[in-house]
Design an enzyme around this catalytic site. Structure first.
Site, short mmCIF file in Angstrom:
data_model
loop_
_atom_site.label_atom_id
_atom_site.label_comp_id
_atom_site.label_asym_id
_atom_site.label_seq_id
_atom_site.Cartn_x
_atom_site.Cartn_y
_atom_site.Cartn_z
N ARG A 225 4.26 -7.85 0.85
CA ARG A 225 4.94 -8.15 -0.40
C ARG A 225 6.44 -8.08 -0.14
NH1 ARG A 225 0.97 -10.17 -1.93
NH2 ARG A 225 -0.28 -9.73 -3.78
N ASP B 117 6.54 -13.98 5.13
CA ASP B 117 5.71 -14.89 4.31
C ASP B 117 5.92 -14.56 2.84
OD1 ASP B 117 3.63 -16.90 4.02
OD2 ASP B 117 2.28 -15.27 3.44
N GLU C 158 10.71 -14.14 -4.69
CA GLU C 158 9.99 -15.40 -4.43
C GLU C 158 9.48 -16.07 -5.70
OE1 GLU C 158 6.74 -13.75 -1.97
OE2 GLU C 158 5.35 -14.39 -3.54
N HIS D 263 4.53 -17.73 1.22
CA HIS D 263 3.34 -17.01 0.77
C HIS D 263 2.05 -17.82 1.01
CE1 HIS D 263 2.44 -13.30 -1.80
NE2 HIS D 263 1.35 -13.62 -1.12
P1 NAD Z 1 -5.80 -2.42 1.91
O1 NAD Z 1 -5.81 -1.70 0.63
O2 NAD Z 1 -7.08 -2.65 2.64
O3 NAD Z 1 -4.81 -1.65 2.94
C1 NAD Z 1 -3.56 -1.17 2.58
C2 NAD Z 1 -3.25 0.03 3.47
O4 NAD Z 1 -1.92 0.48 3.17
C3 NAD Z 1 -4.21 1.21 3.25
O5 NAD Z 1 -4.69 1.66 4.49
C4 NAD Z 1 -3.32 2.24 2.57
O6 NAD Z 1 -3.68 3.59 2.90
C5 NAD Z 1 -1.97 1.89 3.17
N1 NAD Z 1 -0.85 2.48 2.43
C6 NAD Z 1 -0.79 2.82 1.11
N2 NAD Z 1 0.40 3.38 0.85
C7 NAD Z 1 1.08 3.40 2.03
C8 NAD Z 1 2.37 3.89 2.40
N3 NAD Z 1 3.17 4.47 1.51
N4 NAD Z 1 2.74 3.73 3.69
C9 NAD Z 1 1.94 3.15 4.60
N5 NAD Z 1 0.70 2.70 4.31
C10 NAD Z 1 0.29 2.83 3.02
O7 NAD Z 1 -5.02 -3.77 1.65
P2 NAD Z 1 -5.09 -5.11 2.51
O8 NAD Z 1 -6.22 -5.96 2.05
O9 NAD Z 1 -5.00 -4.75 3.96
O10 NAD Z 1 -3.75 -5.83 2.03
C11 NAD Z 1 -2.47 -5.29 2.35
C12 NAD Z 1 -1.42 -6.03 1.54
O11 NAD Z 1 -1.34 -7.38 2.00
C13 NAD Z 1 -1.73 -6.18 0.05
O12 NAD Z 1 -1.29 -5.05 -0.67
C14 NAD Z 1 -0.98 -7.41 -0.34
O13 NAD Z 1 0.29 -7.03 -0.85
C15 NAD Z 1 -0.78 -8.16 0.97
N6 NAD Z 1 -1.43 -9.49 0.97
C16 NAD Z 1 -0.68 -10.58 1.27
C17 NAD Z 1 -1.26 -11.84 1.30
C18 NAD Z 1 -0.48 -13.09 1.68
O14 NAD Z 1 -0.94 -14.20 1.35
N7 NAD Z 1 0.64 -12.99 2.35
C19 NAD Z 1 -2.60 -11.97 1.01
C20 NAD Z 1 -3.36 -10.82 0.71
C21 NAD Z 1 -2.76 -9.58 0.70
#
Ligand code: NAD
Length: 332
Positions: free
Chosen positions: A234, A258, A263, A295
């Protein structure tokens, strides 16, 4: 269930229409983003389906709730654009798609990394221009380099597995350790150590109040000079002005994003005939060592199919008053 889809593009309409054959929800597609001024479009729809840049703040939630909406179905994983506390107070249910293809986003992060490292964007344009010089295209072997993964959930784990295959040393920072990553030899360290030791840093944690501007002027001071930063998570995780300053000084060697913190006014639209007013974004675009995609990390056929399937299942479960595992509930 009668559902108004907001922020839809032709690809959303195509995948949801095809998948909905098996669900038979009464769907209407709108192009505008859901915000206070477009809330009247939701009148008469008990459910709205929204994406990452729809604005579900207090005013919008009150407006749609007052006209009978009772379900918000996010067709994405992140939910930082929904005020869950207000939704709960108004009795609005919120569901999301927690996972649809971690591979899509992790593979895109690798794509940004390779594009920056081997300067593929410059090479592509040069060769098309019959310029076969290699000057300025020097990259580095990823094999043996240290890669820091911030957030080792679904996407971070997938990214770590790919980088393991490249022969990289892996460091990670997360509030909880992932046993699969540990088995792979990923070493969990504190954030300053990850920043100081990594040649490539990739962000995969959610945007939360605690992670907002995780990469800022102070944390950028810790990074290894010339390191590469990749953000497919994000935009708000990075203080863009601080990243620009670090790029200008050479502290940050490469930036691949991305996602961008502002955005909402840019991405997903064709603005090629307009003058972009966001000067910070324009400045970022001007750096030779910055690559920006709009994105598209999630944008694979497999992910779109899974998003449609899970969203429509979520709506069916709520309509039938059954427990939905993808329901988000405010902790307050
Ligand atoms: P997920 O919930 O499986 O994993 C997120 C991880 O971040 C978890 O292991 C959690 O413990 C960790 N976390 C939480 N707080 C934290 C902190 N303060 N410091 C470090 N780590 C911390 O989520 P995911 O499915 O792996 O997705 C991750 C992120 O990717 C989403 O939150 C979303 O913002 C982003 N995303 C982007 C796109 C894109 O098109 N670019 C698509 C999907 C998701």
């Amino acid at each position: 269930m009668k559902t108004a889809f907001f922020s839809t593009k032709p690809y959303d309409q195509y995948s949801f229409t095809a998948t909905n054959q098996a669900y038979d929800h009464d769907v209407t597609f709108f192009e505008p983003r859901l915000a206070l001024e477009t809330a009247p479009l939701a009148v008469g729809f008990p459910a709205v389906c929204v994406f990452i840049n729809d604005e579900l703040e207090k005013g919008t939630l009150e407006a749609i709730s007052s006209t009978g909406t009772r379900l918000i179905a996010l067709r994405c994983a992140g939910f930082n654009n929904v005020n869950l506390d207000v939704a709960k107070k108004l009795g609005l249910k919120v569901v999301r798609v927690p996972a649809y293809s971690p591979y899509a986003v992790a593979e895109h992060a690798v794509g940004l990394m390779m594009m920056l490292n081997r300067k593929l964007y410059r090479a592509y344009n040069r060769v098309r221009d019959d310029n076969f010089s290699l000057n300025g295209l020097l990259g580095f072997d990823l094999h043996g380099k240290t890669v820091g993964v911030v957030g080792t959930g679904r996407i971070g784990e997938c990214f770590a597995k790919i980088m393991h295959g490249f022969g990289c040393k892996l460091l990670a920072y997360d509030v909880r350790e992932n046993p699969i990553c540990m088995e792979m030899g990923v070493q969990y360290v504190e954030m300053p150590d990850l920043l100081a030791q990594s040649d490539v840093i990739s962000l995969h944690c959610p945007l939360l109040p605690t992670t907002h501007h995780l990469i800022n002027e102070k944390s950028l001071k810790h990074i290894k000079t010339g390191a590469m930063l990749i953000n497919t998570s994000r935009g708000g995780l990075i203080d863009t002005q601080a990243a620009i300053d670090a790029l200008k000084s050479g502290k940050l060697g490469y930036l691949g994003i991305d996602v961008y913190e502002d955005e909402g006014d840019l991405f997903f639209e064709d603005l090629s005939d307009t003058v972009i007013q966001d000067m910070i974004f324009q400045l970022l675009q001007s750096f030779p060592n910055v690559v920006i995609t709009a994105h598209q990390g999630f944008f694979t056929q497999e992910a779109l199919d899974n998003i449609a399937e899970t969203t429509l299942t979520n709506i069916s479960l709520i309509e039938a008053d059954q427990p939905c595992p993808n329901e988000l509930v405010s902790k307050h």
